[in-house]
Design a protein around this motif. Structure first.
Motif, PDB file in Angstrom:
ATOM      1  N   ALA A  33       0.953  -1.174  -0.016  1.00 29.43           N
ATOM      2  CA  ALA A  33      -0.075  -0.016   0.050  1.00 29.43           C
ATOM      3  C   ALA A  33       1.188   1.410   0.082  1.00 29.43           C
ATOM      4  O   ALA A  33       0.606   2.088  -0.781  1.00 29.43           O
ATOM      5  N   ILE A  34       1.836   1.355   0.815  1.00 30.05           N
ATOM      6  CA  ILE A  34       2.831   2.535   0.917  1.00 30.05           C
ATOM      7  C   ILE A  34       3.663   2.747  -0.472  1.00 30.05           C
ATOM      8  O   ILE A  34       3.631   3.698  -0.807  1.00 30.05           O
ATOM      9  N   ALA A  35       3.920   1.671  -1.090  1.00 24.71           N
ATOM     10  CA  ALA A  35       4.482   1.531  -2.407  1.00 24.71           C
ATOM     11  C   ALA A  35       3.719   2.272  -3.476  1.00 24.71           C
ATOM     12  O   ALA A  35       4.138   2.997  -4.396  1.00 24.71           O
ATOM     13  N   CYS A  36       2.225   1.874  -3.195  1.00 22.56           N
ATOM     14  CA  CYS A  36       1.185   2.850  -4.165  1.00 22.56           C
ATOM     15  C   CYS A  36       1.198   4.235  -3.616  1.00 22.56           C
ATOM     16  O   CYS A  36       1.114   4.872  -5.068  1.00 22.56           O
ATOM     17  N   ASP A  37       1.228   4.435  -2.407  1.00 17.49           N
ATOM     18  CA  ASP A  37       0.821   5.863  -2.230  1.00 17.49           C
ATOM     19  C   ASP A  37       1.742   6.028  -0.851  1.00 17.49           C
ATOM     20  O   ASP A  37       1.038   5.720   0.192  1.00 17.49           O
ATOM     21  N   ALA A  38       2.978   6.707  -0.992  1.00 17.71           N
ATOM     22  CA  ALA A  38       3.536   6.911   0.255  1.00 17.71           C
ATOM     23  C   ALA A  38       2.942   7.859   1.326  1.00 17.71           C
ATOM     24  O   ALA A  38       3.183   8.178   2.544  1.00 17.71           O
TER      25      ALA A  38
END
Length: 176
Positions: free
Chosen positions: A78-83
């Motif tokens: 998830a963080i890789a998609c939107d930090a």
């Protein structure tokens, strides 16, 4: 940092209206069926664009199904998609603490509080309180619980935690 225009509920509602598998996952989640929710969220990830929101809900379902390591991996996706998706940072911190990796958790919980898209900083403050309790810093834990109360007046878990910490500090004569 909370953006007043950001609303997790609004984003979830929009995504659910567009994706039947995500909606099914929400339905399973709301009826306390995390394994079924995980299957539906995984389907939503397989056929749609990679979404920090869906990865975060998938992580919750994995954690609730007893797979904290899978939940941690999903939060990282998830963080890789939107930090700037604060919920993923906060949840990652919670899951890291659940498996005893508190020192790693501190960084990610603090990162959640700086995220541009996070409407629940009170939950990150509760995780900070949990971290500080684990580390034995009652004063810092109490400050985090009070901050959660300040952010959401009437938030009972924060009030109960603050009361519990205050009582222990008094009972044990802790001035920390």
């Amino acid at each position: 940092m909370m953006n007043e225009l950001f609303s997790l509920d609004m984003i979830v509602d929009e995504l659910a209206a567009q994706d039947v598998d995500f909606q099914e996952g929400l339905d399973w989640q709301q009826t306390d069926h995390p394994q079924e929710a995980a299957i539906a969220f995984r389907r939503a990830l397989e056929h749609g664009p990679k979404s920090a929101v869906i990865w975060t809900f998938y992580a919750w379902a994995l954690a609730a199904s007893g797979d904290p390591h899978g939940a941690i991996a999903a939060c990282r996706r998830a963080i890789a998609c939107d930090a700037e998706w604060g919920q993923a940072w906060n949840d990652l911190g919670e899951y890291l603490m659940d498996i005893g990796r508190e020192d790693e958790a501190l960084f990610v919980i603090r990162r959640a509080l700086k995220a541009k898209r996070f409407d629940s900083p009170h939950l990150a403050q509760m995780n900070l309180a949990r971290y500080y309790l684990h580390k034995g810093s009652m004063r810092r834990a109490l400050a985090a619980a009070h901050e959660a109360q300040r952010l959401v007046p009437g938030f009972r878990p924060a009030a109960r935690l603050a009361d519990w910490i205050s009582e222990r500090m008094q009972e044990w004569n802790i001035k920390d």
